[in-house]
Design an enzyme around this catalytic site. Structure first.
Site, PDB file in Angstrom:
ATOM      1  N   HIS A  82      51.866  43.638  24.406  1.00 64.43           N
ATOM      2  CA  HIS A  82      50.960  44.263  23.537  1.00 64.43           C
ATOM      3  C   HIS A  82      49.659  44.598  24.692  1.00 64.43           C
ATOM      4  CE1 HIS A  82      47.567  45.712  20.776  1.00 64.43           C
ATOM      5  NE2 HIS A  82      48.497  45.762  20.072  1.00 64.43           N
ATOM      6  N   GLY A 163      25.956  42.898  28.786  1.00 62.51           N
ATOM      7  CA  GLY A 163      26.572  41.826  30.091  1.00 62.51           C
ATOM      8  C   GLY A 163      26.361  42.815  31.326  1.00 62.51           C
ATOM      9  N   HIS A 168      34.863  38.711  32.951  1.00 59.20           N
ATOM     10  CA  HIS A 168      34.891  37.227  33.082  1.00 59.20           C
ATOM     11  C   HIS A 168      36.175  36.874  33.742  1.00 59.20           C
ATOM     12  CE1 HIS A 168      35.724  33.076  31.351  1.00 59.20           C
ATOM     13  NE2 HIS A 168      34.386  32.774  31.171  1.00 59.20           N
ATOM     14  N   PRO A 169      36.159  35.641  34.523  1.00 58.96           N
ATOM     15  CA  PRO A 169      37.351  35.493  35.226  1.00 58.96           C
ATOM     16  C   PRO A 169      38.569  35.312  34.703  1.00 58.96           C
ATOM     17  CG  PRO A 169      35.507  34.227  36.205  1.00 58.96           C
ATOM     18  CD  PRO A 169      35.099  34.941  34.992  1.00 58.96           C
ATOM     19  N   THR A 170      38.635  34.665  33.331  1.00 59.68           N
ATOM     20  CA  THR A 170      39.981  34.486  32.777  1.00 59.68           C
ATOM     21  C   THR A 170      39.802  34.806  31.411  1.00 59.68           C
ATOM     22  OG1 THR A 170      38.768  32.190  31.992  1.00 59.68           O
ATOM     23  CG2 THR A 170      40.145  32.137  33.873  1.00 59.68           C
ATOM     24  N   ALA A 171      38.459  35.259  30.740  1.00 64.06           N
ATOM     25  CA  ALA A 171      38.459  35.686  29.478  1.00 64.06           C
ATOM     26  C   ALA A 171      38.375  37.530  29.371  1.00 64.06           C
ATOM     27  CB  ALA A 171      37.518  35.155  28.798  1.00 64.06           C
ATOM     28  N   GLY A 172      38.228  37.805  30.468  1.00 66.06           N
ATOM     29  CA  GLY A 172      38.030  39.463  30.542  1.00 66.06           C
ATOM     30  C   GLY A 172      36.887  40.009  30.027  1.00 66.06           C
TER      31      GLY A 172
END
Length: 299
Positions: A82, A163, A168-172
């Site tokens: 997905h 923002g 975000h580096p890992t959470a996008g």
């Protein structure tokens, strides 16, 4: 009268049971909120929760779930069928009772800003909440997915609503918005050729000339070695499930392929399912209000 809002957050994790359990426990722990349903798909690598509650409780649950996901999901390690752009990919709010669409729009803006301010995850507003026409369609925001965000966010036209223009580096990033009820509906085919599913999806989706209220993509379910037409039906009165089902059946025949089953993700309005029963049973003079027992019990 009590106001009721439905919230259906989607998370980019469908395999790690510990993460899924943490999301479920978070949802269950918020006062004023009921977890109606949750489902996870390892091939999609995605989980969907369905929550119902008062506006304040739903807003708190949405934020806490996004926080939980950001602490446990690393999109640099995520692989799934997905499309996705965030650990919490999308948070829709749906007005259910004694609450207006405009109130849900304001709710979405409050949650989106809090996600940006406190979690440092950029947020986009979509559907009824969108400030720009090109952001109404979630697919436009998600195009490029997590991996394409660094380049996409350099374009001033794709600056987040809340923002900094940095993922975000890992959470996008996360999309938040108000929308009408939709039905997540998938149809499975007896083929392992995903290109057939993609061709069928293109034939039926509104953006490429199919049904106006159908959003569809073709996916591969590796766990079952079959292809799937995965859909969001955003208006089941304008495009009933049975009509799209028959269109998929018709298109599949062109490729010598059959439907082997379908599935609902999350909840569906009763009318959408009763419309299918009325169609396939060829009931004459059917009256939904008078002839469905549960309607009388509810009243």
């Amino acid at each position: 009268m009590a106001k009721l809002v439905e919230c259906i957050p989607n998370f980019s994790e469908g395999r790690d049971q510990q993460v899924i359990d943490a999301l479920v426990d978070t949802a269950k722990g918020v006062p004023g909120v009921t977890l109606l349903d949750h489902s996870s798909d390892p091939d999609h690598n995605r989980s969907v929760l369905t929550l119902l509650g008062d506006p304040a409780g739903i807003a708190e649950a949405a934020f806490l779930l996004c926080k939980c996901a950001s602490e446990r999901i690393d999109l640099t390690q995520h692989r799934g069928e997905h499309p996705r752009m965030g650990a919490t990919d999308v948070i829709p709010f749906v007005p259910i009772r004694h609450i207006t669409v405009d109130e849900c729009v304001e709710l979405s803006k409050t949650v989106a800003k809090r996600i940006s301010d406190e979690l440092h995850i950029p947020s986009f507003l979509y559907e009824y909440s969108a400030a720009q026409p090109e952001r109404e369609n979630l697919a436009n925001i998600r195009r490029g997915q997590f991996e394409g965000l660094p380049e996409k966010l350099t374009d001033p036209n794709w600056a987040p609503d809340y923002g900094k223009p940095e993922r975000h580096p890992t959470a996008g990033v996360t999309a938040v918005g108000a929308r009408p009820p939709l039905v997540a509906f998938n149809i499975n085919l007896d083929t392992d050729d995903v290109e057939i599913a993609k061709a069928i999806a293109a034939a039926i989706r509104g953006s490429s000339g199919g049904y106006k209220y159908c959003k569809s993509i073709g996916l591969m379910l590796k766990g079952r070695n079959i292809a799937q037409v995965s859909m969001n039906m955003v208006n089941c009165e304008g495009a009933p499930l049975y009509r799209v089902f028959e269109a998929v059946r018709f298109e599949a025949k062109r490729w010598g392929v059959n439907i082997i089953g379908s599935e609902l993700i999350g909840l569906a309005p009763a009318q959408a399912l009763i419309d299918c029963a009325e169609y396939y049973l060829q009931i004459e003079g059917f009256d939904y209000e008078k002839q469905v027992l549960e309607n009388h019990l509810w009243r």
